[in-house]
Design a protein around this motif. Structure first.
Motif, PDB file in Angstrom:
ATOM      1  N   GLU A  80       0.836  -1.214   0.000  1.00  0.00           N
ATOM      2  CA  GLU A  80       0.000   0.000   0.000  1.00  0.00           C
ATOM      3  C   GLU A  80       0.864   1.255   0.000  1.00  0.00           C
ATOM      4  O   GLU A  80       0.508   2.268  -0.590  1.00  0.00           O
ATOM      5  CB  GLU A  80      -0.927  -0.018   1.217  1.00  0.00           C
ATOM      6  CG  GLU A  80      -1.914   1.122   1.271  1.00  0.00           C
ATOM      7  CD  GLU A  80      -2.985   1.025   0.212  1.00  0.00           C
ATOM      8  OE1 GLU A  80      -3.648   2.053  -0.040  1.00  0.00           O
ATOM      9  OE2 GLU A  80      -3.160  -0.065  -0.357  1.00  0.00           O
ATOM     10  N   ALA A  81       2.037   1.184   0.645  1.00  0.00           N
ATOM     11  CA  ALA A  81       2.902   2.354   0.724  1.00  0.00           C
ATOM     12  C   ALA A  81       3.502   2.709  -0.632  1.00  0.00           C
ATOM     13  O   ALA A  81       3.953   3.841  -0.831  1.00  0.00           O
ATOM     14  CB  ALA A  81       4.016   2.107   1.742  1.00  0.00           C
ATOM     15  N   ASP A  82       3.530   1.752  -1.562  1.00  0.00           N
ATOM     16  CA  ASP A  82       4.099   2.014  -2.881  1.00  0.00           C
ATOM     17  C   ASP A  82       3.124   2.757  -3.787  1.00  0.00           C
ATOM     18  O   ASP A  82       3.528   3.310  -4.808  1.00  0.00           O
ATOM     19  CB  ASP A  82       4.506   0.702  -3.557  1.00  0.00           C
ATOM     20  CG  ASP A  82       5.623  -0.007  -2.803  1.00  0.00           C
ATOM     21  OD1 ASP A  82       6.515   0.698  -2.301  1.00  0.00           O
ATOM     22  OD2 ASP A  82       5.584  -1.239  -2.706  1.00  0.00           O
ATOM     23  N   HIS A  83       1.848   2.747  -3.444  1.00  0.00           N
ATOM     24  CA  HIS A  83       0.858   3.432  -4.250  1.00  0.00           C
ATOM     25  C   HIS A  83       0.838   4.921  -3.923  1.00  0.00           C
ATOM     26  O   HIS A  83       1.094   5.319  -2.797  1.00  0.00           O
ATOM     27  CB  HIS A  83      -0.536   2.848  -4.016  1.00  0.00           C
ATOM     28  CG  HIS A  83      -0.693   1.439  -4.510  1.00  0.00           C
ATOM     29  ND1 HIS A  83      -0.144   0.364  -3.848  1.00  0.00           N
ATOM     30  CD2 HIS A  83      -1.336   0.934  -5.592  1.00  0.00           C
ATOM     31  CE1 HIS A  83      -0.439  -0.746  -4.510  1.00  0.00           C
ATOM     32  NE2 HIS A  83      -1.168  -0.424  -5.571  1.00  0.00           N
ATOM     33  N   ILE A  84       0.545   5.720  -4.903  1.00  0.00           N
ATOM     34  CA  ILE A  84       0.397   7.156  -4.717  1.00  0.00           C
ATOM     35  C   ILE A  84      -1.098   7.452  -4.731  1.00  0.00           C
ATOM     36  O   ILE A  84      -1.767   7.254  -5.751  1.00  0.00           O
ATOM     37  CB  ILE A  84       1.135   7.940  -5.808  1.00  0.00           C
ATOM     38  CG1 ILE A  84       2.618   7.562  -5.806  1.00  0.00           C
ATOM     39  CG2 ILE A  84       0.969   9.436  -5.603  1.00  0.00           C
ATOM     40  CD1 ILE A  84       3.421   8.207  -6.905  1.00  0.00           C
ATOM     41  N   GLY A  85      -1.618   7.884  -3.595  1.00  0.00           N
ATOM     42  CA  GLY A  85      -3.059   8.051  -3.452  1.00  0.00           C
ATOM     43  C   GLY A  85      -3.517   9.487  -3.648  1.00  0.00           C
ATOM     44  O   GLY A  85      -2.827  10.438  -3.260  1.00  0.00           O
ATOM     45  N   PHE A  86      -4.676   9.626  -4.254  1.00  0.00           N
ATOM     46  CA  PHE A  86      -5.296  10.932  -4.474  1.00  0.00           C
ATOM     47  C   PHE A  86      -6.754  10.851  -4.045  1.00  0.00           C
ATOM     48  O   PHE A  86      -7.414   9.828  -4.241  1.00  0.00           O
ATOM     49  CB  PHE A  86      -5.241  11.329  -5.957  1.00  0.00           C
ATOM     50  CG  PHE A  86      -3.853  11.454  -6.516  1.00  0.00           C
ATOM     51  CD1 PHE A  86      -3.214  12.679  -6.554  1.00  0.00           C
ATOM     52  CD2 PHE A  86      -3.185  10.339  -7.017  1.00  0.00           C
ATOM     53  CE1 PHE A  86      -1.937  12.801  -7.065  1.00  0.00           C
ATOM     54  CE2 PHE A  86      -1.911  10.448  -7.539  1.00  0.00           C
ATOM     55  CZ  PHE A  86      -1.277  11.685  -7.567  1.00  0.00           C
ATOM     56  N   THR A  87      -7.258  11.929  -3.487  1.00  0.00           N
ATOM     57  CA  THR A  87      -8.668  12.024  -3.124  1.00  0.00           C
ATOM     58  C   THR A  87      -9.296  13.147  -3.933  1.00  0.00           C
ATOM     59  O   THR A  87      -8.818  14.293  -3.890  1.00  0.00           O
ATOM     60  CB  THR A  87      -8.847  12.289  -1.624  1.00  0.00           C
ATOM     61  OG1 THR A  87      -8.243  11.215  -0.882  1.00  0.00           O
ATOM     62  CG2 THR A  87     -10.321  12.370  -1.266  1.00  0.00           C
ATOM     63  N   LEU A  88     -10.356  12.826  -4.668  1.00  0.00           N
ATOM     64  CA  LEU A  88     -11.017  13.794  -5.520  1.00  0.00           C
ATOM     65  C   LEU A  88     -12.497  13.857  -5.180  1.00  0.00           C
ATOM     66  O   LEU A  88     -13.090  12.857  -4.759  1.00  0.00           O
ATOM     67  CB  LEU A  88     -10.852  13.449  -7.012  1.00  0.00           C
ATOM     68  CG  LEU A  88      -9.425  13.387  -7.557  1.00  0.00           C
ATOM     69  CD1 LEU A  88      -8.866  11.975  -7.445  1.00  0.00           C
ATOM     70  CD2 LEU A  88      -9.397  13.833  -9.007  1.00  0.00           C
ATOM     71  N   ASP A  89     -13.084  15.010  -5.396  1.00  0.00           N
ATOM     72  CA  ASP A  89     -14.517  15.210  -5.175  1.00  0.00           C
ATOM     73  C   ASP A  89     -15.123  15.607  -6.515  1.00  0.00           C
ATOM     74  O   ASP A  89     -15.075  16.772  -6.919  1.00  0.00           O
ATOM     75  CB  ASP A  89     -14.748  16.294  -4.119  1.00  0.00           C
ATOM     76  CG  ASP A  89     -16.219  16.399  -3.726  1.00  0.00           C
ATOM     77  OD1 ASP A  89     -17.009  15.561  -4.199  1.00  0.00           O
ATOM     78  OD2 ASP A  89     -16.567  17.322  -2.977  1.00  0.00           O
ATOM     79  N   PHE A  90     -15.676  14.634  -7.226  1.00  0.00           N
ATOM     80  CA  PHE A  90     -16.205  14.898  -8.561  1.00  0.00           C
ATOM     81  C   PHE A  90     -17.541  15.629  -8.473  1.00  0.00           C
ATOM     82  O   PHE A  90     -18.404  15.286  -7.663  1.00  0.00           O
ATOM     83  CB  PHE A  90     -16.378  13.584  -9.327  1.00  0.00           C
ATOM     84  CG  PHE A  90     -15.082  12.908  -9.657  1.00  0.00           C
ATOM     85  CD1 PHE A  90     -14.310  13.328 -10.729  1.00  0.00           C
ATOM     86  CD2 PHE A  90     -14.611  11.850  -8.886  1.00  0.00           C
ATOM     87  CE1 PHE A  90     -13.104  12.706 -11.036  1.00  0.00           C
ATOM     88  CE2 PHE A  90     -13.420  11.227  -9.183  1.00  0.00           C
ATOM     89  CZ  PHE A  90     -12.662  11.661 -10.259  1.00  0.00           C
TER      90      PHE A  90
END
Length: 253
Positions: A170-180
């Motif tokens: 999980e630490a290798d993933h680059i996470g983004f949070t978006l509000d469409f």
């Protein structure tokens, strides 16, 4: 470009001093003709503001519109492979998207900072009415566990080989949070610079492009019984309890 086959992230520079103060300028070479949508992002007193501008026409030889919409989770970009994963994308609620970059051996590729971030993510609606530019979530933020996409090494017959690359965490993933703000198809553009790729400071980064579909707000969970029947059952139960209490109180010894 209007068909979302071309995307550029440009930082302007102050115009020459002889021009009016406050004017910014940028130079860009368009690779294809067609209509282009330009958004300008401005930060003022700590707040970011986004302005959409009318379509600009770039003239030249060749096709001006080539819509190629395909939802996939893996893309080959030069000597790398990028993947996207998400659980659900619903309108009106925060949506989490993970991206990861690996080489063809399945090893996670470290990324150099590009404009201060490991990756920049832009999401644009198919009709060009919605634009979002965001950066990775904070490392100390709390996020849910998300399913990773499949890459080359997961298709091998012998995954327990001694020299097999370690699986991504999980630490290798680059996470983004978006509000469409709009349902329908969007295209996301993840820009990054792999360590050791030989890209100079001023060179354009690599771009991973993915089509995604944002659904309408999730419907409410179905009720086992309707509200009318529920109220009726509650009323009958209350009447029985009340009758029992009244009978007990008025009984003559």
């Amino acid at each position: 470009r209007r068909d979302l086959t071309e995307f550029s992230h440009i930082h302007p520079e102050p115009a020459p001093a002889k021009q009016t103060s406050g004017i910014l300028s940028a130079r860009h070479v368009f690779k294809k003709p067609g209509e282009y949508k330009i958004w300008s992002e401005i930060k003022y007193k700590g707040e970011s503001h986004v302005f959409g501008h009318p379509l600009a026409t770039v003239r030249g030889e060749g096709s001006t519109f080539e819509l190629q919409k395909e939802i996939v989770t893996n893309k080959i970009i030069g000597n790398y492979q990028a993947g996207i994963s998400y659980d659900h994308l619903h309108l009106g609620e925060p949506s989490h998207i993970d991206l990861i970059v690996k080489d063809f051996e399945g090893r996670v590729v470290p990324l150099d900072n590009y404009l201060g971030e490991k990756m920049h993510l832009s999401a644009i609606s198919e009709d060009l009415t919605q634009f979002v530019h965001t950066h990775p979530d904070a490392e100390d933020g709390t996020t849910e566990d998300h399913h990773s996409f499949r890459l080359v090494e997961e298709a091998r017959a012998h995954t327990d080989e001694p020299n097999a690359p370690p699986k991504a965490t999980e630490a290798d993933h680059i996470g983004f949070t978006l509000d469409f703000k709009k349902a329908g198809f969007h295209k996301v553009f993840g820009q990054f610079k792999p360590t050791g790729a030989g890209l100079g400071k001023d060179e354009a980064p690599l771009t991973a492009e993915f089509w995604i579909e944002v659904e309408e707000s999730a419907p409410p969970a179905p009720q086992i019984i309707s509200g009318w029947w529920r109220n009726l059952l509650v009323s009958i139960f209350a009447m029985l309890v009340l009758s029992f209490l009244v009978k007990k109180l008025i009984t003559v010894k």
